[in-house]
Design an enzyme around this catalytic site. Structure first.
Site, PDB file in Angstrom:
ATOM      1  N   GLY A 284       0.824  -1.212   0.000  1.00  0.00           N
ATOM      2  CA  GLY A 284       0.000   0.000   0.000  1.00  0.00           C
ATOM      3  C   GLY A 284       0.856   1.260   0.000  1.00  0.00           C
ATOM      4  O   GLY A 284       1.962   1.251   0.526  1.00  0.00           O
TER       5      GLY A 284
ATOM      6  N   ARG B 229       1.216  -5.954  -4.904  1.00  0.00           N
ATOM      7  CA  ARG B 229       1.491  -6.824  -3.757  1.00  0.00           C
ATOM      8  C   ARG B 229       1.966  -8.216  -4.179  1.00  0.00           C
ATOM      9  O   ARG B 229       1.768  -9.184  -3.450  1.00  0.00           O
ATOM     10  CB  ARG B 229       0.224  -6.978  -2.909  1.00  0.00           C
ATOM     11  CG  ARG B 229      -0.212  -5.725  -2.170  1.00  0.00           C
ATOM     12  CD  ARG B 229      -1.328  -6.038  -1.191  1.00  0.00           C
ATOM     13  NE  ARG B 229      -1.857  -4.840  -0.580  1.00  0.00           N
ATOM     14  CZ  ARG B 229      -1.285  -4.211   0.455  1.00  0.00           C
ATOM     15  NH1 ARG B 229      -0.188  -4.689   0.984  1.00  0.00           N
ATOM     16  NH2 ARG B 229      -1.850  -3.119   0.939  1.00  0.00           N
TER      17      ARG B 229
ATOM     18  N   ASP C  96       5.862  -7.860   4.460  1.00  0.00           N
ATOM     19  CA  ASP C  96       5.872  -8.861   3.386  1.00  0.00           C
ATOM     20  C   ASP C  96       6.881  -8.486   2.299  1.00  0.00           C
ATOM     21  O   ASP C  96       7.587  -9.348   1.773  1.00  0.00           O
ATOM     22  CB  ASP C  96       4.473  -8.995   2.778  1.00  0.00           C
ATOM     23  CG  ASP C  96       3.504  -9.672   3.738  1.00  0.00           C
ATOM     24  OD1 ASP C  96       3.960 -10.528   4.531  1.00  0.00           O
ATOM     25  OD2 ASP C  96       2.309  -9.345   3.717  1.00  0.00           O
TER      26      ASP C  96
ATOM     27  N   LYS D 166       8.536   0.727   5.056  1.00  0.00           N
ATOM     28  CA  LYS D 166       7.372   1.556   4.706  1.00  0.00           C
ATOM     29  C   LYS D 166       6.103   0.862   5.159  1.00  0.00           C
ATOM     30  O   LYS D 166       5.971  -0.339   4.957  1.00  0.00           O
ATOM     31  CB  LYS D 166       7.355   1.720   3.180  1.00  0.00           C
ATOM     32  CG  LYS D 166       6.106   2.277   2.619  1.00  0.00           C
ATOM     33  CD  LYS D 166       5.194   1.372   1.771  1.00  0.00           C
ATOM     34  CE  LYS D 166       4.843   0.006   2.168  1.00  0.00           C
ATOM     35  NZ  LYS D 166       3.647  -0.572   1.536  1.00  0.00           N
ATOM     36  N   THR D 167       5.226   1.500   5.796  1.00  0.00           N
ATOM     37  CA  THR D 167       3.822   1.102   5.957  1.00  0.00           C
ATOM     38  C   THR D 167       3.172   2.074   6.939  1.00  0.00           C
ATOM     39  O   THR D 167       3.756   2.389   7.985  1.00  0.00           O
ATOM     40  CB  THR D 167       3.604  -0.351   6.447  1.00  0.00           C
ATOM     41  OG1 THR D 167       2.194  -0.530   6.660  1.00  0.00           O
ATOM     42  CG2 THR D 167       4.320  -0.711   7.726  1.00  0.00           C
TER      43      THR D 167
ATOM     44  N   ASP E 166       0.816   1.355   8.685  1.00  0.00           N
ATOM     45  CA  ASP E 166       0.328   0.576   9.833  1.00  0.00           C
ATOM     46  C   ASP E 166       1.236   0.689  11.065  1.00  0.00           C
ATOM     47  O   ASP E 166       0.800   0.412  12.180  1.00  0.00           O
ATOM     48  CB  ASP E 166       0.197  -0.903   9.463  1.00  0.00           C
ATOM     49  CG  ASP E 166      -0.884  -1.136   8.419  1.00  0.00           C
ATOM     50  OD1 ASP E 166      -1.482  -0.143   7.964  1.00  0.00           O
ATOM     51  OD2 ASP E 166      -1.112  -2.303   8.050  1.00  0.00           O
TER      52      ASP E 166
HETATM   53  P1  FBP Z   1       1.081  -2.116   3.591  1.00  0.00           P
HETATM   54  O1  FBP Z   1       1.327  -2.996   4.765  1.00  0.00           O
HETATM   55  O2  FBP Z   1       1.384  -2.740   2.305  1.00  0.00           O
HETATM   56  O3  FBP Z   1       1.795  -0.804   3.750  1.00  0.00           O
HETATM   57  O4  FBP Z   1      -0.456  -1.747   3.515  1.00  0.00           O
HETATM   58  C1  FBP Z   1      -1.181  -1.563   4.641  1.00  0.00           C
HETATM   59  C2  FBP Z   1      -2.602  -1.179   4.387  1.00  0.00           C
HETATM   60  O5  FBP Z   1      -2.721   0.208   4.306  1.00  0.00           O
HETATM   61  C3  FBP Z   1      -3.461  -1.777   5.483  1.00  0.00           C
HETATM   62  O6  FBP Z   1      -3.629  -0.909   6.532  1.00  0.00           O
HETATM   63  C4  FBP Z   1      -4.727  -2.157   4.755  1.00  0.00           C
HETATM   64  O7  FBP Z   1      -5.351  -3.277   5.340  1.00  0.00           O
HETATM   65  C5  FBP Z   1      -4.233  -2.527   3.413  1.00  0.00           C
HETATM   66  O8  FBP Z   1      -3.109  -1.722   3.179  1.00  0.00           O
HETATM   67  C6  FBP Z   1      -5.268  -2.334   2.338  1.00  0.00           C
HETATM   68  O9  FBP Z   1      -4.665  -2.562   1.114  1.00  0.00           O
HETATM   69  P2  FBP Z   1      -5.346  -2.526  -0.310  1.00  0.00           P
HETATM   70  O10 FBP Z   1      -4.676  -1.379  -1.038  1.00  0.00           O
HETATM   71  O11 FBP Z   1      -4.959  -3.817  -0.905  1.00  0.00           O
HETATM   72  O12 FBP Z   1      -6.809  -2.300  -0.151  1.00  0.00           O
END
Ligand code: FBP
Length: 608
Positions: free
Chosen positions: A107, A168, A199, A225-226, A228
């Site tokens: 994300g 992803r 991941d 990066k994230t 979260d």
């Molecule tokens: P990353 O761990 O890849 O940074 O993404 C986290 C996130 O923002 C989560 O909080 C959320 O559950 C997910 O991405 C949603 O992703 P998508 O873009 O696949 O809807």
């Protein structure tokens, strides 16, 4: 540099009439903002220069060292699990002409573009920075292009991942690894930078090991990066980039909702906040806004709370507030909650096993009813019963496809609505069987006849919100802008030194920044994904013994019984709050200078 004073030339409609993209007054000003640069990246002549990494006495090993050392033999042989630290590269010869490719994975998170700017700056004029389009998929397919300085000037300090794109895809099959090797060899890459979360950095660790085994002379470096916030490792990596920006965006919006709730005095706003697993975002937003009720998944799991007891906990606070004449407020719900409620967790685990075995058959079934008939008999009676008690749309979400890394798509599960429905039912029960005493111990309330009358007359009106995508691609805060630029400088320096299998990190945000390189294999642990055990980077969840959680836990009862909310306001890119870093990070790192970051002297870093 942006001025604190009103500039009359901004009044011209030139900006409005321009057809150029990303050219608002704000975007034009934000690109010019100087960025603090850690002193290790500044040469004696005062120019940006690569740092030199040296071994420290810090050893970085995961709990499953036995297993990881088999998977990552070559990486561990090289790194000896030792953490590296950056020092100014005065005596190091500048190594020019290196070719480095970079990708975004997972994300979006604010600041990604500044990582590219940092890389470009540290590689120098003779180095080549290549962008990989559409994340790991582009790496597999060899979809690369050269990034020039003009492009960097256009994206610096801007949000989103749109310049390169992202995805992803997990690099897992032998064929995919061979294609990644072909991309590195065909493009004569000296370095590959993977910007991602747990991941994606697991991908980085596997690719680094594979290159070492295959004799591909290309360094692989990860960038944390994230939004979260779960890609963190105590003092070694206080936080990933994107968390600060996302939590500030959400805090502004939640602050507005607390204000609206107290103004309109008719709604409970249930706000689900992103964060697939960890409740770190929710905790930070709670600390910034002090809402009436906040659920923290990790605590709920620790206390073995069932779905019904979570409902009971929220309904009890709402009932007590109502007795005090407060029939409004904000309830924060972490996105990942559902997977932390023990009985839901068992159900999801069972579903993961069922899906791992019968995914194709289940996919082919046309209706939810058909799927239910197929799945229920394969579950334990408790899980089948629980699943049957859930609304259809939630059931549908739970049996949805997992992502490429085996994660349940929790962002698509409407937990906030599930809670609202269950709490509504509980509130109507309370109305029918109103008793005089609410709660127990210190929090016990004895209601008067008048209060009971009022309680019965009040209604439970709600609004539900999901705050997630609004915060991922916002313009980076001053903190994220600086953090990411320095991460780019660190990753570039590592490649120039031929270091592989490391993740770049910056710590000591309050003292000018300390730049580290962590052996990624030391972060890896064993997790069950899609019903199978896999080695992945362990997520850093909310620790209920941490200073940040303790501050929250100490204050939440006061916030529950009154309207004590705070509204932090919009993100300031300059001005009094622009230097704030996340409260939870400052508390957990034990910073004494409360919340202000210092990552070195500011410089205008337009790359030439
Ligand atoms: P990353 O761990 O890849 O940074 O993404 C986290 C996130 O923002 C989560 O909080 C959320 O559950 C997910 O991405 C949603 O992703 P998508 O873009 O696949 O809807």
């Amino acid at each position: 540099m942006a001025s604190d004073q009103f500039n009359p030339s901004f009044n011209s409609l030139e900006h409005f009439h321009s057809t150029a993209g990303k050219h608002s007054i704000f975007e034009d000003e934000i690109r010019k903002l100087p960025i603090p640069v850690c002193s290790v990246f500044v040469s004696q002549e005062g120019r940006i220069a690569p740092a030199v990494f040296k071994e420290t006495d810090m050893i970085f090993q995961c709990e499953d060292h036995g297993r990881t050392s088999k998977e990552f033999t070559r990486s561990i042989e090289k790194s000896k699990d030792i953490v590296l630290q950056a020092f100014p590269g005065k005596s190091a010869p500048r190594i020019d002409g290196k070719r480095v490719a970079v990708l975004f994975s997972g994300g979006p998170a604010a600041g990604g573009h500044n990582v590219l700017a940092g890389l470009k700056a540290v590689l120098g004029r003779d180095g080549t920075l290549l962008g990989i389009r559409k994340g790991p998929k582009g790496l597999i397919n060899g979809d690369l292009f050269e990034i020039n300085s003009e492009q960097i000037r256009a994206i610096i300090n801007t949000g989103g991942f749109d310049f390169l794109g992202t995805d992803r895809t997990k690099v897992k099959t032998a064929e995919q690894f061979a294609k990644v090797k072909a991309t590195a060899v065909n493009n004569k890459l000296d370095g590959l930078i993977i910007i991602g979360g747990d991941d994606s950095n697991t991908n980085a660790a596997y690719i680094a090991e594979y290159f070492l085994r295959e004799g591909v002379d290309c360094s692989v470096v990860g960038i944390p990066k994230t939004i979260d916030g779960d890609m963190a490792v105590g003092k070694y990596l206080p936080i990933s980039f994107g968390f600060d920006t996302a939590t500030k965006v959400y805090s502004e919006l939640v602050g507005n909702l607390t204000q609206d709730a107290a103004s309109a005095v008719k709604y409970y706003h249930f706000v689900k906040l992103m964060g697939r697993t960890a409740s770190k975002i929710t905790l930070e937003v709670a600390l910034q806004t002090k809402p009436a009720i906040t659920l923290i998944s990790e605590e709920i799991a620790e206390k073995h709370m069932s779905l019904e007891s979570v409902v009971e906990y929220v309904a009890d606070i709402i009932a007590k507030r109502r007795l005090k004449g407060i029939n409004h407020g904000v309830v924060l719900v972490p996105e990942g909650l559902i997977e932390f409620i023990p009985e839901m967790k068992s159900l999801i685990q069972e579903l993961n096993h069922v899906l791992a075995e019968y995914e194709r058959d289940i996919k082919d079934l046309p209706t939810l009813k058909n799927k239910q008939e197929y799945i229920y008999p394969l579950l334990t009676p408790q899980s089948a019963q629980l699943m049957a008690s859930l609304p259809d749309d939630i059931e549908e979400m739970l049996i949805l496809d997992r992502d490429d890394h085996g994660n349940v798509k929790v962002s698509q599960i409407e937990t906030e609505k599930l809670l609202i429905e269950k709490i509504r039912y509980r509130m109507s029960q309370l109305k029918r069987h109103t008793h005089r005493f609410f709660g127990d111990g210190e929090g016990k309330i004895e209601a008067t006849d008048r209060q009971i009358e009022q309680f019965k007359a009040a209604s439970f009106s709600t609004q539900s919100h999901f705050l997630g995508y609004e915060g991922r691609s916002a313009k980076p805060t001053a903190f994220d802008a600086a953090f990411t630029f320095n991460l780019g400088l660190a990753a570039g320096s590592l490649v120039l030194q031929g270091k592989t299998g490391y993740m770049a990190s910056v710590t000591d945000f309050d003292k000018g920044g300390r730049v580290l390189a962590l052996p990624i294999s030391g972060l890896i642990a064993c997790e069950t994904r899609k019903g199978r055990e896999e080695l992945v980077i362990a997520k850093d969840l909310v620790n209920t013994s941490s200073p940040a959680f303790k501050v929250f836990a100490k204050n939440r009862d006061k916030w529950a019984m009154d309207d004590l909310f705070s509204s932090p306001g919009p993100i300031q890119h300059w001005g009094p709050t622009s230097r704030q870093m996340p409260i939870s990070v400052a508390l957990n790192q034990g910073y004494t200078g409360y919340q202000s970051f210092d990552l070195g002297e500011e410089r205008v870093v337009g790359v030439d």
